[in-house]
Design a protein around this motif. Sequence first.
Motif, PDB file in Angstrom:
ATOM      1  N   LYS A  74      14.287  41.303  19.241  1.00 54.11           N
ATOM      2  CA  LYS A  74      15.128  41.183  20.434  1.00 54.11           C
ATOM      3  C   LYS A  74      16.518  40.624  20.361  1.00 54.11           C
ATOM      4  O   LYS A  74      17.393  40.743  21.244  1.00 54.11           O
ATOM      5  CB  LYS A  74      14.129  40.706  21.682  1.00 54.11           C
ATOM      6  N   GLU A  75      16.483  39.614  19.289  1.00 58.62           N
ATOM      7  CA  GLU A  75      17.697  38.868  18.802  1.00 58.62           C
ATOM      8  C   GLU A  75      18.958  39.495  18.290  1.00 58.62           C
ATOM      9  O   GLU A  75      19.991  39.172  17.909  1.00 58.62           O
ATOM     10  CB  GLU A  75      17.400  37.569  18.253  1.00 58.62           C
ATOM     11  N   GLU A 114       8.734  44.479  17.497  1.00 54.64           N
ATOM     12  CA  GLU A 114       8.990  43.095  18.002  1.00 54.64           C
ATOM     13  C   GLU A 114       9.545  42.228  17.238  1.00 54.64           C
ATOM     14  O   GLU A 114      10.466  41.365  17.490  1.00 54.64           O
ATOM     15  CB  GLU A 114       7.779  42.876  19.025  1.00 54.64           C
TER      16      GLU A 114
END
Length: 459
Positions: free
Chosen positions: A254-255, A273
């Motif tokens: 997500k980063e 993820e």
Amino acid sequence: MTINSTRLSPKSWLPRWNLVGLLLLIVIASCSFAAGQESTDTDADDRQARVEVDRLVAGLDGRTLAERQAAERDLIDLGPQILKFLPRENDLPTAEMRQRMRRIRSQLEQLESTTSIDATPVTIRDARTLGDALGQISAQTKVQFAGAIKESLPVKIDAVKIPFWNAVDEVLDAAELDIDRFGGVEGSLKLVPRGPDRPRRSDTAAYSGVFRVEPISVTARRDLHNPRLSGLDLLIDISWELRLTPIGLSLPLKEFGAKLDNGDVLQLQASAETAEAMPNAGIPSTQTLIPFQLPAGRPAKIDTLSGTIDALLPGKIKHFDFDLGDDNFPPKDAGDVTVTLESVRGNGSLHELRVNVKFKQADRALESHRGWVFDNPAYVTAANTDQAETRQDAAAEQAQPPRIENLGYEIYRQTSDEIGIGYLFDLEGQPDRFRFHYETPASIVRSEVRFTLHDILLP
């Protein structure tokens, strides 16, 4: 190192000295003499630091509370580099001095375990040959270089306090060399000629803290029966300084952010993820895949790709030792770790030494799938060898007595912040003749490191 301290003057405490003061002077003088004899470092800064430490240690027995507090504060302000100059607590003549020294040492060890994860600065002064440039890096970092090295090869390198990996890449680019990530032995890098189409190392890598990140390959696939299975996989290499091996590395997807040269955003696979990277002791790098969706159109490259490495890193390595002839074994602390020799018991013809290692904050470092703790050195030496009574750093260079390695181990306790391990040794039926040694990081440090890569060509 420049030291400035004007809070205490020798005149403020010398008149008060009596028998206690005289004893303290003898202790400090003997410690300083012994340290000076054992050390080959005669640098003026070290001599100045030793004088200042001796003065402030004396101030721990100052006339007023304010003087004693100021001396303690000033010693802490000098930083972890003075640990090697501090006297042992038991050599100090008063209970208050010993208590203050415990606090000083504890705070400096905690600070030391944190700062050890910063990038190592390297200075290369006017190097004109490959051998000179690599030699200067080795002298400052203890990293050795092997392989395709023509020491007389002309280069021109002059750099001041740049991070380790930047320094290595600058030298290798100048010499048209590369690194064989599987070829080196522990503590060394094997150098090989750079491939004819291989870009310069410094042109393709990102540097952040102790880490170096570089894209290795991009693979695109199109599933004609199930287009949702199509994708684009980016393989990246993560390297770290050889003085430490990460306990764990993960990259929270997500980063990540990636922008293509046509202006589109490159999307990650919806099901992903975290990308896990598994460090291996002895190999200072690992590789992991970042899964993206297959982009539309025909973009030529990823303009920019940014991400985060969530790293669990070992702090400063500390050495603990226990004389097996003692009646009891009090727990020993350094930084955030407590090591306890819980028992010495017979096990057939062998002896089992049960050791408990507990961290104030282990994070996820002791999860069952992580094996780093089993690589911690655990061995015995003959008890009559005066090995490590004053040794503060497991990496200290000094002559060591012969080691007897353990014959195996088993876990008898494991929680989120501690682990108990029973080590088997052949102690010849006389355990009191031996001293047990254990080395472990003084802390577990969690570090989030941002990086950005540029101009990654697509297939």
